[in-house]
Design a protein around this motif. Structure first.
Motif, mmCIF file in Angstrom:
data_model
loop_
_atom_site.group_PDB
_atom_site.id
_atom_site.type_symbol
_atom_site.label_atom_id
_atom_site.label_comp_id
_atom_site.label_asym_id
_atom_site.label_seq_id
_atom_site.Cartn_x
_atom_site.Cartn_y
_atom_site.Cartn_z
ATOM 1 N N HIS A 161 -17.213 3.086 -5.457
ATOM 2 C CA HIS A 161 -15.856 2.739 -5.871
ATOM 3 C C HIS A 161 -14.886 3.398 -4.900
ATOM 4 O O HIS A 161 -14.821 4.623 -4.816
ATOM 5 C CB HIS A 161 -15.586 3.224 -7.292
ATOM 6 C CG HIS A 161 -16.462 2.597 -8.331
ATOM 7 N ND1 HIS A 161 -16.351 1.278 -8.707
ATOM 8 C CD2 HIS A 161 -17.493 3.119 -9.055
ATOM 9 C CE1 HIS A 161 -17.250 1.002 -9.626
ATOM 10 N NE2 HIS A 161 -17.959 2.098 -9.855
ATOM 11 N N VAL A 162 -14.160 2.569 -4.145
ATOM 12 C CA VAL A 162 -13.105 3.078 -3.268
ATOM 13 C C VAL A 162 -11.816 3.082 -4.080
ATOM 14 O O VAL A 162 -11.359 2.039 -4.540
ATOM 15 C CB VAL A 162 -12.946 2.206 -2.007
ATOM 16 C CG1 VAL A 162 -11.790 2.732 -1.146
ATOM 17 C CG2 VAL A 162 -14.242 2.171 -1.206
ATOM 18 N N ILE A 163 -11.238 4.263 -4.275
ATOM 19 C CA ILE A 163 -10.034 4.415 -5.091
ATOM 20 C C ILE A 163 -8.922 4.992 -4.215
ATOM 21 O O ILE A 163 -9.115 6.028 -3.563
ATOM 22 C CB ILE A 163 -10.295 5.345 -6.293
ATOM 23 C CG1 ILE A 163 -11.420 4.787 -7.166
ATOM 24 C CG2 ILE A 163 -9.030 5.536 -7.111
ATOM 25 C CD1 ILE A 163 -11.828 5.710 -8.319
ATOM 26 N N CYS A 164 -7.776 4.316 -4.183
ATOM 27 C CA CYS A 164 -6.669 4.805 -3.371
ATOM 28 C C CYS A 164 -5.344 4.488 -4.043
ATOM 29 O O CYS A 164 -5.269 3.659 -4.949
ATOM 30 C CB CYS A 164 -6.703 4.200 -1.971
ATOM 31 S SG CYS A 164 -6.502 2.407 -1.933
ATOM 32 N N ILE A 165 -4.300 5.152 -3.593
ATOM 33 C CA ILE A 165 -2.965 4.896 -4.111
ATOM 34 C C ILE A 165 -2.438 3.587 -3.539
ATOM 35 O O ILE A 165 -2.045 2.683 -4.271
ATOM 36 C CB ILE A 165 -2.001 6.049 -3.761
ATOM 37 C CG1 ILE A 165 -2.589 7.396 -4.188
ATOM 38 C CG2 ILE A 165 -0.632 5.814 -4.400
ATOM 39 C CD1 ILE A 165 -2.938 7.487 -5.648
ATOM 40 N N ALA A 166 -2.425 3.485 -2.223
ATOM 41 C CA ALA A 166 -1.864 2.310 -1.551
ATOM 42 C C ALA A 166 -2.936 1.633 -0.710
ATOM 43 O O ALA A 166 -3.556 2.267 0.149
ATOM 44 C CB ALA A 166 -0.680 2.709 -0.674
ATOM 45 N N LEU A 167 -3.139 0.365 -0.959
ATOM 46 C CA LEU A 167 -4.130 -0.433 -0.238
ATOM 47 C C LEU A 167 -3.401 -1.524 0.540
ATOM 48 O O LEU A 167 -2.674 -2.324 -0.050
ATOM 49 C CB LEU A 167 -5.123 -1.060 -1.213
ATOM 50 C CG LEU A 167 -6.234 -1.932 -0.622
ATOM 51 C CD1 LEU A 167 -7.261 -1.056 0.077
ATOM 52 C CD2 LEU A 167 -6.909 -2.762 -1.704
ATOM 53 N N HIS A 168 -3.567 -1.544 1.849
ATOM 54 C CA HIS A 168 -2.959 -2.582 2.672
ATOM 55 C C HIS A 168 -3.972 -3.708 2.873
ATOM 56 O O HIS A 168 -5.125 -3.454 3.230
ATOM 57 C CB HIS A 168 -2.503 -2.011 4.004
ATOM 58 C CG HIS A 168 -1.348 -1.044 3.866
ATOM 59 N ND1 HIS A 168 -1.517 0.240 3.415
ATOM 60 C CD2 HIS A 168 -0.012 -1.210 4.097
ATOM 61 C CE1 HIS A 168 -0.337 0.836 3.383
ATOM 62 N NE2 HIS A 168 0.587 -0.008 3.793
ATOM 63 N N SER A 169 -3.545 -4.931 2.632
ATOM 64 C CA SER A 169 -4.464 -6.069 2.564
ATOM 65 C C SER A 169 -5.264 -6.269 3.841
ATOM 66 O O SER A 169 -6.471 -6.553 3.788
ATOM 67 C CB SER A 169 -3.675 -7.349 2.253
ATOM 68 O OG SER A 169 -3.033 -7.255 1.012
#
Length: 343
Positions: A161-169
């Motif tokens: 599971h990759v969990i992040c605040i901000a994900l850029h498409s």
């Protein structure tokens, strides 16, 4: 809002930036930063930054809330969060910087407070793994980290599971493609799921509706024009009229102001600051030759180098968000304050 009100508002929004490493931002600090721009645009720049940062600055409260909610997200953990997380292992595999290590500390403390359990610490393979970071930008960091881990350390069958605040498409798409290629090469059964607080559009095909800085033209500035002429590939310009799906910008005029202002300033900064590497583009770090990545995301723990140079570059430029590469002690002190306050 008046100039004074805008200075105070920006300080209030970013009050916990690098808390423990730096003193809280003051109106004088923001004033010193904005005074580096032409006087005629200083007030509009402050107004647009005030609007943008209310959308893109993630305080410790916002990050903590996101992680707390994630701990109990049924789609991820099912009906028993404590049982799920006690079988999950936090990865500490980041190849550069301290963002993962610092956020792992925070996430572990939140899990302990919320569920009374710790992340899996055993020797045999856990039920799943978590790769935690504050942001996925170009995708290079996460894909390199996970490619190496999948090849050399991952069990033959596992879930990440990759969990992040901000994900850029764009970074998400690129990283997922490269990770999938590596999984196929090594012949393992690895499933990667992605979780985020906000997803920001930065793909080239969606330039017009992007959530990052994408100028509409080359300004009438000799330094910028020479920089653009020196690029191997000409930049893709945005067609004016769209502020992006997340409403980060207040208007087309406000968006264009930041794009042009930070592009001109960033090109100047590249000349002023000899220690910047070639990939530190005017609008932010980007390996590919371009105007820069253009992200406006900033978290309480740091400003990414994928943001415009005008926000973080140092001496002789004066940064709004001085960057750091080592703040683990500050993170531990911050955590102590969070949980001593009972928040």
């Amino acid at each position: 809002m008046t100039r004074k009100e805008l200075l105070h508002s920006i300080c209030n929004t970013t009050a916990d930036y690098r808390a423990g490493d730096l003193e809280p931002p003051t109106p004088a600090h923001v004033e010193r930063w904005v005074s580096q721009f032409d006087p005629s645009i200083q007030l509009p720049v402050l107004a647009e930054m005030d609007h943008v940062l209310k959308k893109t600055y993630f305080s410790v409260e916002a990050v903590t809330s996101f992680l707390r909610n994630g701990i109990r997200t049924k789609k991820l953990v099912g009906e028993d969060p404590g049982s799920f997380w006690s079988k999950v292992k936090l990865l500490d595999v980041q190849g550069g910087g301290n963002s993962q290590r610092e956020l792992n500390i925070l996430f572990s403390e939140i899990l302990r407070a919320e569920c009374g359990v710790d992340f899996y610490q055993g020797d045999h393979p856990p039920s799943a793994f978590v790769y935690l970071d504050d942001g996925i930008f170009t995708g290079n960091r996460v894909r390199r980290d996970l490619e190496d881990w999948i090849e050399h350390e991952a069990p033959n069958r596992c879930q990440i599971h990759v969990i992040c605040i901000a994900l850029h498409s764009g970074g998400h798409y690129y990283a997922q493609q490269r990770i999938n290629k590596k999984i196929k090469e090594v012949g393992k059964d690895v499933v990667v799921d992605w979780w985020r607080r906000i997803e920001l559009e930065d793909r080239k095909a969606y330039t017009d509706s992007s959530d990052v800085l994408r100028p509409t033209f080359v300004p009438d500035n000799l330094e910028v024009q020479e920089y653009v002429e020196g690029l191997r590939y000409k930049p893709t310009f945005r067609n004016a009229g769209n502020i992006g799906g997340n409403g980060i910008f207040s208007s087309e005029e406000g968006r264009a102001l930041l794009e042009q202002t930070f592009l001109v300033a960033g090109t100047k900064i590249r000349r002023m600051c000899p220690n910047l590497g070639e990939t530190q583009r005017p609008l932010g770090h980007m390996t590919l030759e371009s105007l820069g990545f253009g992200s406006l995301v900033v978290t309480f723990r740091n400003c990414p180098n994928n943001a415009p140079l005008a926000l973080w570059a140092g001496e002789p430029w004066y940064p709004l968000f001085p960057r750091t590469t080592n703040s683990e002690t500050a993170m531990q002190n911050l955590i102590a304050r969070i949980f001593s306050d009972g928040s």
